[in-house]
Design an enzyme around this catalytic site. Structure first.
Site, PDB file in Angstrom:
ATOM      1  N   LYS A   1      -8.960  86.648   5.545  1.00 20.73           N
ATOM      2  CA  LYS A   1      -8.521  85.433   6.238  1.00 20.73           C
ATOM      3  C   LYS A   1      -7.016  85.408   6.453  1.00 20.73           C
ATOM      4  O   LYS A   1      -6.527  84.720   7.346  1.00 20.73           O
ATOM      5  CB  LYS A   1      -9.000  84.205   5.476  1.00 20.73           C
ATOM      6  CG  LYS A   1     -10.528  84.117   5.573  1.00 20.73           C
ATOM      7  CD  LYS A   1     -11.134  82.931   4.885  1.00 20.73           C
ATOM      8  CE  LYS A   1     -12.613  82.821   5.200  1.00 20.73           C
ATOM      9  NZ  LYS A   1     -13.435  83.874   4.566  1.00 20.73           N
TER      10      LYS A   1
HETATM   11  C1  LIG Z   1     -14.766  84.204   5.031  1.00 18.44           C
HETATM   12  C2  LIG Z   1     -15.295  85.480   4.499  1.00 18.44           C
HETATM   13  C3  LIG Z   1     -16.398  86.138   5.085  1.00 18.44           C
HETATM   14  C4  LIG Z   1     -17.181  85.551   6.256  1.00 18.44           C
HETATM   15  O1  LIG Z   1     -16.467  85.512   7.454  1.00 18.44           O
HETATM   16  P1  LIG Z   1     -16.942  84.567   8.655  1.00 18.44           P
HETATM   17  O2  LIG Z   1     -15.896  84.685   9.685  1.00 18.44           O
HETATM   18  O3  LIG Z   1     -17.040  83.190   8.058  1.00 18.44           O
HETATM   19  O4  LIG Z   1     -18.277  85.067   9.098  1.00 18.44           O
HETATM   20  C5  LIG Z   1     -16.804  87.356   4.564  1.00 18.44           C
HETATM   21  N1  LIG Z   1     -16.179  87.892   3.495  1.00 18.44           N
HETATM   22  C6  LIG Z   1     -15.136  87.294   2.897  1.00 18.44           C
HETATM   23  C7  LIG Z   1     -14.507  87.931   1.706  1.00 18.44           C
HETATM   24  C8  LIG Z   1     -14.648  86.075   3.381  1.00 18.44           C
HETATM   25  O5  LIG Z   1     -13.605  85.487   2.759  1.00 18.44           O
END
Ligand SMILES: *Cc1c(COP(=O)(O)O)cnc(C)c1O
Length: 466
Positions: free
Chosen positions: A112
């Site tokens: 993120k």
């Molecule tokens: C947020 C997240 C996801 C999922 O991503 P999306 O965009 O919500 O599908 C997968 N793995 C990790 C470690 C995350 O923090």
């Protein structure tokens, strides 16, 4: 570039407008009015560029007139300069076909960061022109909170209030949030669950007077700017593996459908994508939707991959909009039905259209642990539970041997040390930038899990619109 709502009834906005707005005011999500397209020569021309320069090329058509290309370049260099790997999102080879794309070299070790580091800078840049102050309010079960706090700490004209469930996030996750002492960061531990936190936040946004009075804003993946920033690494990886001459497949550990939708956008822009594999854990609503057309909400089961423990995937609406031939009124009717019955069926025509690009898999805890062991024994790589679900899905996708498959590695294994150690017998160590995390001062406020308590606290600490 203009942006329109998936439900067809909100005003079209430019890039600056959608970045600050987040959700559209008809309840829909903003999408570009048309997909920009890159020619084969444009794609070939990305070879050898730095990550930041690739980002400028991919994002410029989406940003339009909201920033000059020099301004965009400066923001990308600043955002991606904070990653601790020169390639920002490096590739690691596991065997002749399988690759990992490491998206966890940002300040909080979660993918993120790739989008939120840029979003923090965009907020500051766009607010500097305006007489507005944003109040970001969010709920977190761990990862999003720390990435958002790191991205927004110390930024002018933004306050961030982050709710986490008291005692229910790991010590590392809590400390990543609560040791950030900038005056614009407000950590709140609520005496309740993550679901309580999320319901409180939703309630604050639904209170139109309150939301307007404090210019409430969200940083979850419904924000278009976040998805835009994620398109970049699909191009960056594919070009390194031979695009546009060669098509590449991607396997994406999926929760809210944001990351994999960015892959869809890359394909719509002309990147040759052989397949997008939607990898879910036992919370498999998206797998059922893609494999059988059944998008119906079940119970959330907690797993070792908590960022994927989701039943409703907010960004799936963006794909549904495309599958409804971009007819906002038709989609608004579909979503209205879904909100009442908590279930939706894709028509065979829609499924047929989606299956041209997407496939899916549901991976249980055993499959996840097996993938962790495979990566460790085969390539001496420790991978986190989310990445392991992506890799397991990639390995069972049955793609031709000559198609490279890139699994998106969405979290650093050290964020999930216990699960990694259980599967492999090895405990991953925290990177050097976390040295001292357990010695730093923490600051947070503990409050009851009621909307009134949180509303009063935000009102007492946020800047009111004048
Ligand atoms: C947020 C997240 C996801 C999922 O991503 P999306 O965009 O919500 O599908 C997968 N793995 C990790 C470690 C995350 O923090």
């Amino acid at each position: 570039m203009r942006y329109i709502s998936t439900r067809g009834a909100a005003p079209a906005l430019d890039f600056e407008g959608v970045t600050l707005a987040g959700l559209a005011n008809d309840g829909g999500l903003y999408v570009p009015e048309a997909w920009p397209s890159l020619s084969r020569d444009d794609i070939a021309g990305l070879a050898g560029l730095s990550y930041a320069e690739t980002a400028v090329r991919i994002m410029a058509p989406f940003v339009g007139d909201s920033l000059t290309s020099d301004e965009l370049r400066a923001l990308c260099e600043e955002a991606y300069g904070r990653f601790d790997h020169a390639a920002v999102t490096p590739l690691t080879q596991l065997d002749g076909q399988h690759w990992l794309m490491e998206l966890f070299h940002g300040p909080t070790l979660a993918f993120k960061d790739v989008a939120l580091q840029l979003l923090g800078l965009l907020f500051e840049r766009f607010l500097s022109n305006r007489d507005t102050h944003l109040t970001v309010v969010g709920a977190t079960s761990g990862d999003t909170g720390s990435a958002a706090i790191d991205a927004l700490a110390g930024r002018a004209k933004v306050d961030v209030f982050m709710l986490h469930p008291l005692g229910r996030v790991s010590d590392v996750q809590r400390r990543q949030m609560t040791t950030v002492l900038s005056p614009n960061v407000h950590n709140i531990a609520i005496q309740g669950s993550f679901d309580d936190a999320q319901a409180i936040v939703k309630g604050l946004f639904a209170d139109r007077d309150f939301a307007t009075r404090f210019d409430l804003s969200a940083v979850n993946s419904i924000n278009w700017a976040r998805l835009m920033a994620q398109i970049v690494y699909y191009f960056y990886a594919a070009v390194r593996l031979g695009a546009p001459e060669r098509a590449v497949a991607f396997s994406v550990p999926t929760g809210n459908f944001g990351d994999v939708f960015a892959g869809y956008a890359a394909a719509r822009m002309g990147l040759p994508v052989a397949r997008l594999i939607v990898a879910t854990n036992v919370n498999d609503i998206l797998h059922r939707a893609i494999a059988e057309g059944d998008y119906s909400v079940g119970q959330v089961t907690p797993t070792a991959a908590p960022s994927m423990d989701i039943q409703v995937s907010s960004n799936f609406e963006r794909l549904l909009f495309e599958l409804h031939a971009r007819d906002g009124a038709a989609l608004a009717a579909t979503m209205g039905g879904f909100e009442t019955s908590r279930a939706l069926r894709l028509t065979d025509a829609m499924r047929g259209q989606a299956s041209g690009l997407f496939s899916s898999a549901r991976i249980d805890e055993d499959g996840m642990a097996m993938a962790m062991r495979w990566a460790f024994e085969r390539a001496a790589e420790l991978i986190d539970p989310h990445t392991a679900i992506g890799l397991a899905a990639a390995r069972e996708a049955g793609l031709a041997r000559n198609v490279p498959v890139v699994t998106l590695a969405t979290a650093h294994p050290a964020k999930f040390r216990d699960a990694v150690e259980r599967a492999t017998g090895v405990r991953p160590s925290l990177p050097a930038r976390f040295a001292g995390l357990f010695d730093r001062e923490e600051r947070f406020t503990t409050l009851p899990a009621t909307r009134e308590a949180i509303r009063d606290y935000v009102a007492g600490h946020a800047v009111e619109r004048v």
